[in-house]
Motif scaffolding. Structure first.
Motif, PDB file in Angstrom:
ATOM      1  N   ILE A 232       0.820  -1.218   0.000  1.00 28.15           N
ATOM      2  CA  ILE A 232       0.000   0.000   0.000  1.00 28.15           C
ATOM      3  C   ILE A 232       0.853   1.267   0.000  1.00 28.15           C
ATOM      4  CG2 ILE A 232      -1.794   1.271   1.226  1.00 28.15           C
ATOM      5  CD1 ILE A 232      -2.927  -1.400   2.123  1.00 28.15           C
ATOM      6  N   TRP A 233       1.608   1.523   1.087  1.00 30.82           N
ATOM      7  CA  TRP A 233       2.477   2.707   1.127  1.00 30.82           C
ATOM      8  C   TRP A 233       3.946   2.331   1.032  1.00 30.82           C
ATOM      9  CZ3 TRP A 233      -1.486   2.593   5.059  1.00 30.82           C
ATOM     10  CH2 TRP A 233      -2.537   3.466   4.807  1.00 30.82           C
ATOM     11  N   GLY A 234       4.262   1.053   1.145  1.00 35.99           N
ATOM     12  CA  GLY A 234       5.648   0.606   1.172  1.00 35.99           C
ATOM     13  C   GLY A 234       6.024   0.103   2.552  1.00 35.99           C
ATOM     14  N   PRO A 236       7.445   0.536   6.122  1.00 34.70           N
ATOM     15  CA  PRO A 236       7.686   1.673   7.029  1.00 34.70           C
ATOM     16  C   PRO A 236       9.175   1.901   7.241  1.00 34.70           C
ATOM     17  CG  PRO A 236       5.952   0.259   7.897  1.00 34.70           C
ATOM     18  CD  PRO A 236       6.555  -0.479   6.718  1.00 34.70           C
ATOM     19  N   GLY A 237       9.592   3.160   7.149  1.00 36.20           N
ATOM     20  CA  GLY A 237      11.009   3.489   7.316  1.00 36.20           C
ATOM     21  C   GLY A 237      11.763   3.401   6.013  1.00 36.20           C
ATOM     22  N   ALA A 238      11.775   2.251   5.402  1.00 34.05           N
ATOM     23  CA  ALA A 238      12.522   2.067   4.154  1.00 34.05           C
ATOM     24  C   ALA A 238      11.937   2.891   3.017  1.00 34.05           C
ATOM     25  CB  ALA A 238      12.557   0.587   3.775  1.00 34.05           C
ATOM     26  N   ASP A 239      10.631   3.008   2.991  1.00 32.41           N
ATOM     27  CA  ASP A 239       9.956   3.760   1.916  1.00 32.41           C
ATOM     28  C   ASP A 239       9.317   5.032   2.474  1.00 32.41           C
ATOM     29  OD1 ASP A 239      10.452   1.842  -0.207  1.00 32.41           O
ATOM     30  OD2 ASP A 239       9.032   0.528   0.829  1.00 32.41           O
ATOM     31  N   ASP A 240      10.044   5.703   3.353  1.00 31.68           N
ATOM     32  CA  ASP A 240       9.487   6.860   4.052  1.00 31.68           C
ATOM     33  C   ASP A 240       9.100   8.002   3.119  1.00 31.68           C
ATOM     34  OD1 ASP A 240       8.826   8.013   6.711  1.00 31.68           O
ATOM     35  OD2 ASP A 240      10.305   9.519   6.121  1.00 31.68           O
ATOM     36  N   VAL A 241       9.785   8.120   1.994  1.00 28.84           N
ATOM     37  CA  VAL A 241       9.436   9.196   1.051  1.00 28.84           C
ATOM     38  C   VAL A 241       7.980   9.057   0.609  1.00 28.84           C
ATOM     39  CG1 VAL A 241       9.877  10.149  -1.241  1.00 28.84           C
ATOM     40  CG2 VAL A 241      11.793   9.532   0.236  1.00 28.84           C
ATOM     41  N   ASN A 242       7.574   7.846   0.301  1.00 27.45           N
ATOM     42  CA  ASN A 242       6.197   7.629  -0.126  1.00 27.45           C
ATOM     43  C   ASN A 242       5.221   7.787   1.039  1.00 27.45           C
ATOM     44  OD1 ASN A 242       4.435   6.832  -2.425  1.00 27.45           O
ATOM     45  ND2 ASN A 242       3.886   5.153  -1.048  1.00 27.45           N
ATOM     46  N   TRP A 243       5.603   7.312   2.216  1.00 27.16           N
ATOM     47  CA  TRP A 243       4.751   7.484   3.402  1.00 27.16           C
ATOM     48  C   TRP A 243       4.522   8.971   3.681  1.00 27.16           C
ATOM     49  CZ3 TRP A 243       2.661   4.073   7.264  1.00 27.16           C
ATOM     50  CH2 TRP A 243       2.778   2.715   6.954  1.00 27.16           C
ATOM     51  N   ARG A 244       5.547   9.770   3.578  1.00 22.34           N
ATOM     52  CA  ARG A 244       5.418  11.215   3.838  1.00 22.34           C
ATOM     53  C   ARG A 244       4.416  11.857   2.902  1.00 22.34           C
ATOM     54  NH1 ARG A 244      11.200  11.605   3.904  1.00 22.34           N
ATOM     55  NH2 ARG A 244      11.087  12.737   1.925  1.00 22.34           N
ATOM     56  N   GLN A 245       4.435  11.458   1.644  1.00 24.23           N
ATOM     57  CA  GLN A 245       3.569  12.079   0.645  1.00 24.23           C
ATOM     58  C   GLN A 245       2.099  11.705   0.804  1.00 24.23           C
ATOM     59  OE1 GLN A 245       4.553  14.554  -1.280  1.00 24.23           O
ATOM     60  NE2 GLN A 245       6.512  14.302  -0.224  1.00 24.23           N
ATOM     61  N   HIS A 246       1.812  10.844   1.783  1.00 26.73           N
ATOM     62  CA  HIS A 246       0.423  10.474   2.061  1.00 26.73           C
ATOM     63  C   HIS A 246       0.088  10.632   3.539  1.00 26.73           C
ATOM     64  CE1 HIS A 246       1.378   8.477  -1.767  1.00 26.73           C
ATOM     65  NE2 HIS A 246       0.112   8.701  -2.051  1.00 26.73           N
ATOM     66  N   ASP A 247       0.915  11.377   4.239  1.00 23.87           N
ATOM     67  CA  ASP A 247       0.736  11.608   5.669  1.00 23.87           C
ATOM     68  C   ASP A 247       0.030  12.948   5.885  1.00 23.87           C
ATOM     69  OD1 ASP A 247       0.894  11.984   8.385  1.00 23.87           O
ATOM     70  OD2 ASP A 247       3.041  11.587   8.538  1.00 23.87           O
ATOM     71  N   PRO A 248      -1.194  12.948   6.421  1.00 26.56           N
ATOM     72  CA  PRO A 248      -1.917  14.209   6.619  1.00 26.56           C
ATOM     73  C   PRO A 248      -1.134  15.238   7.428  1.00 26.56           C
ATOM     74  CG  PRO A 248      -3.388  12.346   6.940  1.00 26.56           C
ATOM     75  CD  PRO A 248      -1.999  11.781   6.807  1.00 26.56           C
TER      76      PRO A 248
END
Length: 344
Positions: A232-234, A236-248
Motif C-alpha cells: 500500500i504505502w511501502g 515503514p522506514g525504508a519507503d518513508d518518502v512515499n509514506w510522507r507524501q500520504h501523511d496528513p
C-alpha cells in the motif's frame, strides 16, 4: 362484455397498480423514478465508464463503474437533490463521503441518516467504493505502482463521471470516517483547491507517528483478504518518502484556504451511544485512543502554522458509528455553507 377493449384496459391498469403496490411504492413514485439507461457521457477521461445504473429510490442511484485505475468493476452510490432531473442543465454542489476500512459504499446510508440531511439541501452526495483496506491511495506495490489506484479512481474517474453525466458541480467537499477521514484530509492536501471543505471523523491524521505504522499493518492484515500490507504505502522506514507524501500531518500546510473539521475521542472509554460495559481492551476503544492522539497532534500543528481548523476533540467515545453520526451532524452546516448548498 368480458373481452371488450375497455375491460382489458381497466384490468391492465388495475394489475399494474397492484404490482406496484406489492412492490412497496405508489404508482406516482414508480412513474417518476428516473430511467435506468446509462447516459452516454458517463465516462472518465481515462476510459473508465458506467456500465449500469440502478435507482434504489427516486433520489438514490447505484452506479456500476468499470474502472481503469482499479482494473476492476466497483460501485458508487449517489444521492441526488429534489430539483435533480435527468434532463436538467443545473449543476449542484457535491459532497463526497468516504467509508472506513472493512466496509463498502453503502455504509453511510446503512449506518446514518445522511439521506434525510442531504434531502434538506440542494446538494448531491457521492459515496464511492473505497476497498476493504480503506487505504485511499494509489498503491506503491514495492515501487512499481500500478493497480489499484484508489486515489485516481476517486479524484479523477468518479469526479469526472458525476460531473459529465450526473450534473455534479465544481463546488466540492469531502468527508470520511476512520481511514476515510484520513483519505478526506489527504485528498484535500494532495489536490489543493479541488475541495472547498474536508471533514474527518476519527480519521488517522498522522500515519508516521510512533507505533502508528505497526497499527496500520496489523489492521490491514487483520482484514483477512490476504493483502500484503507493504504494497500500500511501502515498508515503514525504508519507503518513508512515499509514506510522507500520504501523511496528513506532513502535508498539513497544503490545507491553507480549505475549510477543515476534525473530531475524535481520546480517553479510550465508551461514550454516548456505546455499550457502557464495553471491555477496556476492545479494539474500538484502543484504536480510538490512538486516533485521538493523532488528531491532537494535527490540531496543534495547524495552530502553529495558523491554519484554521474546526475541531471537536472529545474524551469518551468508541471508534464507531454513534460518534461519527453525531460528528456528521455537527459538521454538516459548515460543509453546506462552504460549498454553497442551500436548504430547500
Amino acid at each position: 362484455m368480458p373481452g371488450s377493449p375497455l375491460r382489458r384496459v381497466i384490468a391492465s391498469t388495475l394489475g399494474a397498480a397492484l404490482a406496484v403496490a406489492m412492490a412497496g411504492v405508489s404508482p406516482a413514485e414508480a412513474a417518476s423514478k428516473p430511467s435506468s439507461k446509462v447516459p452516454k457521457t458517463a465516462k472518465a477521461g481515462d476510459g473508465a465508464r458506467v456500465t449500469k445504473q440502478a435507482w434504489v429510490t427516486n433520489h438514490e442511484v447505484d452506479l456500476t463503474v468499470k474502472s481503469v485505475a482499479l482494473g476492476q468493476t466497483v460501485k458508487v452510490r449517489i444521492l441526488v437533490p429534489k430539483a435533480w432531473k435527468t434532463s436538467t442543465t443545473k449543476r449542484f454542489p457535491v459532497l463526497y463521503a468516504l467509508h472506513g476500512g472493512r466496509d463498502h459504499y453503502t455504509s453511510w446510508t446503512r449506518s446514518t441518516d445522511i439521506e434525510t440531511y442531504a434531502y434538506r439541501y440542494n446538494v448531491m452526495v457521492v459515496m464511492p467504493e473505497g476497498g476493504v483496506n480503506g487505504s485511499y491511495t494509489n498503491w506503491y506495490n514495492y515501487g512499481k505502482y500500478g493497480s489499484p489506484q484508489w486515489e485516481n479512481f476517486h479524484n479523477f474517474e468518479v469526479r469526472e463521471i458525476v460531473e459529465r453525466a450526473y450534473h455534479a458541480g465544481t463546488s466540492r467537499a469531502v468527508m470520511g470516517i476512520s481511514s476515510g477521514g484520513q483519505g478526506a484530509i489527504t485528498y484535500a492536501e494532495r489536490y489543493p483547491g479541488l475541495y472547498r471543505y474536508a471533514a474527518a471523523y476519527s480519521g488517522l491524521l498522522s500515519i508516521r507517528s510512533v507505533g502508528v505504522p505497526a497499527l496500520l499493518m496489523f489492521t490491514i492484515v487483520g482484514a483477512g483478504d490476504g493483502t500484503d500490507p507493504f504494497r500500500i504505502w511501502g515498508v515503514p522506514g525504508a519507503d518513508d518518502v512515499n509514506w510522507r507524501q500520504h501523511d496528513p500531518l506532513y502535508l498539513i500546510q497544503r490545507l491553507k484556504g480549505t475549510g477543515v473539521y476534525i473530531s475524535a475521542g481520546t480517553s479510550g472509554k465508551p461514550g454516548p451511544g456505546d455499550n457502557p460495559k464495553t471491555a477496556p481492551w476492545d479494539i474500538g476503544l484502543l484504536s480510538e485512543r490512538v486516533v485521538g492522539a493523532t488528531n491532537v497532534t494535527f490540531l496543534q500543528k495547524a495552530q502553529q502554522l495558523g491554519i484554521p481548523v474546526t475541531s471537536h476533540i472529545y474524551g469518551n467515545g468508541r471508534h464507531a458509528w454513534p460518534a461519527w453520526t453525531r460528528e456528521m451532524h455537527n459538521a454538516w452546516p459548515k460543509i453546506m455553507a462552504a460549498i454553497g448548498a442551500k436548504r430547500v
